[in-house]
Scaffold this motif. Structure first.
Motif, mmCIF file in Angstrom:
data_model
loop_
_atom_site.group_PDB
_atom_site.id
_atom_site.type_symbol
_atom_site.label_atom_id
_atom_site.label_comp_id
_atom_site.label_asym_id
_atom_site.label_seq_id
_atom_site.Cartn_x
_atom_site.Cartn_y
_atom_site.Cartn_z
ATOM 1 N N HIS A 36 -9.837 -27.781 0.034
ATOM 2 C CA HIS A 36 -10.193 -27.004 -1.150
ATOM 3 C C HIS A 36 -9.528 -25.627 -1.199
ATOM 4 O O HIS A 36 -9.370 -25.052 -2.275
ATOM 5 N N THR A 37 -9.113 -25.099 -0.045
ATOM 6 C CA THR A 37 -8.491 -23.768 -0.056
ATOM 7 C C THR A 37 -7.147 -23.792 -0.780
ATOM 8 O O THR A 37 -6.736 -22.783 -1.348
ATOM 9 N N PHE A 38 -6.467 -24.944 -0.789
ATOM 10 C CA PHE A 38 -5.218 -25.060 -1.528
ATOM 11 C C PHE A 38 -5.480 -24.939 -3.025
ATOM 12 O O PHE A 38 -4.784 -24.198 -3.729
ATOM 13 N N ILE A 124 5.698 -27.362 1.382
ATOM 14 C CA ILE A 124 5.351 -27.810 2.736
ATOM 15 C C ILE A 124 6.182 -29.041 3.067
ATOM 16 O O ILE A 124 6.593 -29.786 2.170
ATOM 17 N N SER A 125 6.426 -29.231 4.340
ATOM 18 C CA SER A 125 7.352 -30.281 4.784
ATOM 19 C C SER A 125 6.906 -31.687 4.386
ATOM 20 O O SER A 125 7.739 -32.584 4.278
ATOM 21 N N ILE A 149 -2.845 -23.897 7.675
ATOM 22 C CA ILE A 149 -3.006 -23.550 6.270
ATOM 23 C C ILE A 149 -3.519 -24.768 5.516
ATOM 24 O O ILE A 149 -3.124 -25.897 5.808
ATOM 25 N N TRP A 150 -4.428 -24.560 4.604
ATOM 26 C CA TRP A 150 -4.973 -25.601 3.734
ATOM 27 C C TRP A 150 -5.565 -26.771 4.516
ATOM 28 O O TRP A 150 -5.403 -27.933 4.174
ATOM 29 N N GLY A 151 -6.232 -26.415 5.634
ATOM 30 C CA GLY A 151 -7.020 -27.385 6.368
ATOM 31 C C GLY A 151 -6.339 -28.071 7.532
ATOM 32 O O GLY A 151 -6.940 -28.944 8.160
ATOM 33 N N THR A 155 3.916 -27.133 8.100
ATOM 34 C CA THR A 155 5.150 -26.361 8.108
ATOM 35 C C THR A 155 5.499 -25.993 6.682
ATOM 36 O O THR A 155 5.804 -26.870 5.861
ATOM 37 N N GLU A 156 5.416 -24.702 6.393
ATOM 38 C CA GLU A 156 5.847 -24.194 5.097
ATOM 39 C C GLU A 156 7.359 -23.993 5.148
ATOM 40 O O GLU A 156 7.898 -23.576 6.170
ATOM 41 N N GLN A 157 8.000 -24.285 4.045
ATOM 42 C CA GLN A 157 9.446 -24.143 3.960
ATOM 43 C C GLN A 157 9.802 -23.318 2.731
ATOM 44 O O GLN A 157 9.214 -23.507 1.667
ATOM 45 N N GLU A 158 10.771 -22.427 2.917
ATOM 46 C CA GLU A 158 11.307 -21.694 1.784
ATOM 47 C C GLU A 158 12.688 -22.268 1.468
ATOM 48 O O GLU A 158 13.507 -22.462 2.353
#
Length: 163
Positions: A36-38, A124-125, A149-151, A155-158
């Protein structure tokens, strides 16, 4: 789903913000296990964007099929030269029809028309199909960060594209 045409409009209607947030919350929970945080993150950021929306530097594209929202993409003009691609989503009912490519192409055409030099995004990956479309459009992954993050650990990607 029938072979009805998918229409893309660039004007927000009442209810669009909430429904696009809802789609992000429900689809990403079902497909990628985001909690739910997402949805809260998307609600806050998209709400802030909608409140300051400026058609001279921002784009909202909403895809509809038979009157129902099945996709979205946003360009958030963060400066005169840089824009952020956000809230890209294609509902499972509309996948496989080229809608994702159409939305990205429309967003990047807007960026070129407005004279942005760079477009960037965070993802995210796990979103491999989206990453494939980004890479086809010329985006390059410029950084990665793995954290909770988000539970879960993700891996977050830019990604960035020089226009």
């Amino acid at each position: 789903m029938s072979d009805a045409q998918i229409q893309i409009r660039t004007k927000l209607k009442p209810g669009d913000v909430g429904y696009i947030v809802y789609l992000h919350g429900t689809l990403y929970a079902a497909e990628y296990g985001l909690d739910h945080t997402f949805e809260g993150y998307v609600a806050q950021r998209f709400g802030e964007f909608a409140a300051r929306y400026d058609g001279r530097k921002d784009l909202v594209a909403v895809a509809e099929l038979e009157g129902r929202i099945v996709g979205s993409i946003v360009i958030d003009g963060t400066s005169d030269e840089r824009a952020m691609l956000r809230y890209f989503l294609v509902h499972p009912d509309a996948r496989g029809r080229g809608l994702g490519r159409r939305l990205i192409d429309q967003a990047l055409a807007f960026c070129r028309e407005r004279g942005f030099k760079t477009v960037f995004l965070w993802t995210i990956s796990e979103l491999k199909a989206a990453a494939h479309l980004y890479q086809q459009a010329g985006f390059v992954c410029t950084s990665e960060k793995t954290h909770e993050i988000w539970g879960a650990m993700r891996t977050e990607q830019e990604y960035e594209l020089n226009l």
